[in-house]
Design an enzyme around this catalytic site. Sequence first.
Site, PDB file in Angstrom:
ATOM      1  N   ASP A 193      31.101  42.873  33.348  1.00 38.23           N
ATOM      2  CA  ASP A 193      31.091  44.286  32.980  1.00 38.23           C
ATOM      3  C   ASP A 193      29.869  44.972  33.569  1.00 38.23           C
ATOM      4  O   ASP A 193      28.940  44.328  34.056  1.00 38.23           O
ATOM      5  CB  ASP A 193      31.112  44.425  31.449  1.00 38.23           C
ATOM      6  CG  ASP A 193      29.971  43.666  30.783  1.00 38.23           C
ATOM      7  OD1 ASP A 193      28.809  44.060  30.982  1.00 38.23           O
ATOM      8  OD2 ASP A 193      30.228  42.670  30.074  1.00 38.23           O
ATOM      9  N   GLU A 210      36.696  18.998  58.767  1.00 38.45           N
ATOM     10  CA  GLU A 210      36.557  19.945  57.648  1.00 38.45           C
ATOM     11  C   GLU A 210      35.152  20.561  57.637  1.00 38.45           C
ATOM     12  O   GLU A 210      34.981  21.752  57.396  1.00 38.45           O
ATOM     13  CB  GLU A 210      36.827  19.225  56.321  1.00 38.45           C
ATOM     14  CG  GLU A 210      38.306  18.951  56.091  1.00 38.45           C
ATOM     15  CD  GLU A 210      38.567  18.050  54.885  1.00 38.45           C
ATOM     16  OE1 GLU A 210      39.530  18.310  54.156  1.00 38.45           O
ATOM     17  OE2 GLU A 210      37.810  17.059  54.696  1.00 38.45           O
TER      18      GLU A 210
END
Length: 726
Positions: free
Chosen positions: A531, A611
């Site tokens: 928030d 990777e």
Amino acid sequence: MSIHFDEKTGRLTLSTAHSCYQMKADEDGFLWHLYYGKSAGAQDFSYQYVRSDVGFSGQPYERKADRSFSLDTIPQEYPSFGVGDYRLSGLEVTNADGSRCADFRYVSHEIRPDKYTLPGLPSSYGEAETLVVTLREVASPLLLRLYYGVFEEADVITRAAEVVNEGEGTIVLDRVSSASLDLPFGKWDLVHFYGRHCMERQFGRAPIGHYITEISSGRGASSHQHNPFVILCDREANEDLGDCYGMMLAYSGNFEAKAERDQMDSVRLTMGVASKGFSWNLAPGESFFTPEAILCHAEGFTELSHRYHRFIRHNVTRGKWHLAHRPVLVNSWEAAYFDLEEERLVTLAKEAAELGIELFVLDDGWFQHRKDDNAGLGDWFCTPDRLPNGLSSLISRVRATGLAFGIWIEPEMVNEDSDLYRAHPDWVLSVPGRKPTVGRNQLVLDFSRKEVVDAIFEAIAKLIRENEISYIKWDMNRSLADVYSRVLPVEKQGEVGHRYVLGVYDLLNRLTSTFPDVLFEGCAGGGGRFDAGMLSYVPQIWCSDDSDAIPRLRIQHGTSFGYPVSTMGAHVSAVPNHQTGRTTPLDTRGVVAMSGAFGYELDLAKLSKAEKEEIREQVRTFKQDEELIHGGLYYRLNNPFHKEGYVAWEFVSEDRGKALVSLVVDVVQANTIPLHIRLKGLDPEAVYRIEEDEGKYTGAALMYGGYSFPRVLGDYPSVQLHLERV
Ligand code: DGJ
């Protein structure tokens, strides 16, 4: 001047670049809300309110002869309970004589050249003017001050309220909203963001009916379940069109947003600290300030989001880090959980350094007795049972790899199995005579008490001072219950929830101002406290504990309506994913995580050479595109809740010279319908080169005609397109 007072009519008009907000006190001091919406010049909007007989709705005594006036039907700036407005109220009080009504009338107003602040609460900052409207209750010694911050360029109006007791007896506040907004005309939907742990901020939209709709949290934090941001939008509104009103509360505790369509089809939206469980004793001479509500009007969701994104980045988040490059991090949680062995961690750091990662974060598990999540919270120091060579050895070895060092804390919590709890068993929220509710086997410290906040500040400050710490992840892993403080009198127990949040803000404020160089990231079991209150202290928040790229598409999509991607912590994690068991390509995990505050959270040592090479490339791409991603304009190209089989979004630089389009296919089909998408936000006149296909297209063609993506196959494939104006 963005605030204008018309002496003749008493009209107050607040103007931003594209919106206008108007109110006016009438001859008896009733403060009408006249208009909020698109700019419409100097027009007086009183003309809209055609009077007719509303005698059955009730009249204030002095208007008894005027049956065309009722508080129950006029649009009001800040309605209060008990005097004839039966709709949602902004304010509910119990006066010293026990009466439960409040009738506030305009007294005066003041225009200030800068932005107001709110004692003890976060509030936005920047170039703005303030309007303070003062009202007085007709019989009780209460003053009400309504604050408006007008951010002209940002197209934002902030609101807050202050209630002052000028009398000699205590007055109880039962409900105090930060803002109330009446929309007398039109048909409106409410857009809200609901969810649960690992599934935060899902997009929800429903028409506002003739009943009260409530979006709220009573969990002590703003919560995984609901977010203190809602949008009232025209029933026809979409990304590009239709009136949209955003209301966001800069508050991290119990909140409520309530919407009601009344008998006259007028819609009222109120937002503020939740009234459930709340009551505040306002002693003589005291003031109560509400948290700040951030209001914005725009045409379509995209424009609304752009305004909120800019506002959060420039006027809510602050400090050294809010606009700066955020270090790409590797976090130990999903890489090692509680298995924190120094060699293993140093290997993780070394691997990370080789791939261009910049920050190592030691997550949960590093402090005394924290071998699992049943012990240790509260003891913010490392002991040999966790790291035999101490924290300093690990930190210096990590730093020797070239990475900065960050660490996890959960300052508001305590385990019963901790030195802190053994020394101060009364420091937790709990009710004498009752066994406290536990969550993750932990208790909540009573942050309404200053000595508790002081002690935690000292412990964390010592940790930072004694170690070379560049980053703190501030977690909060349970909801509040048994909200009772051992030191407050009976009548003040209804204040504990709000006082707790004020304690959290106090600690955040003290830590971030004492250590301005440290980057703080918020977290609450993932995104359970995402928030604008938290974002006033920390520039980024871990978005969700679900690190699977596919559910993340929806989580990040929902979050993006109110919050910029620079605030959303997002990491590439291992496959099969630890929360869902799903396997997605590394490429797709990278595309999703780099649309946020980017990082990794997996054991890099277990990856193949190929990777690692791919990760090196991802980090390079992110660093190259970071300015565009974090500082550019974000466009949602579709809505993942419409289940179209793909999710696409786009970043466009402010000067429209560059764009980055990302697409993830979440349902692959044989003989598929072409993936054809219209891009957004480009300069129609310009020619763009797409790096990936080496083609050249006009902005107009890409926006009005669209782009056909190459057919992609496999599990959850993704595509990125880099566009550059030629
Ligand atoms: C919840 C957080 O969201 C995770 O990232 C991790 O930090 C754990 N807590 C640690 O307990």
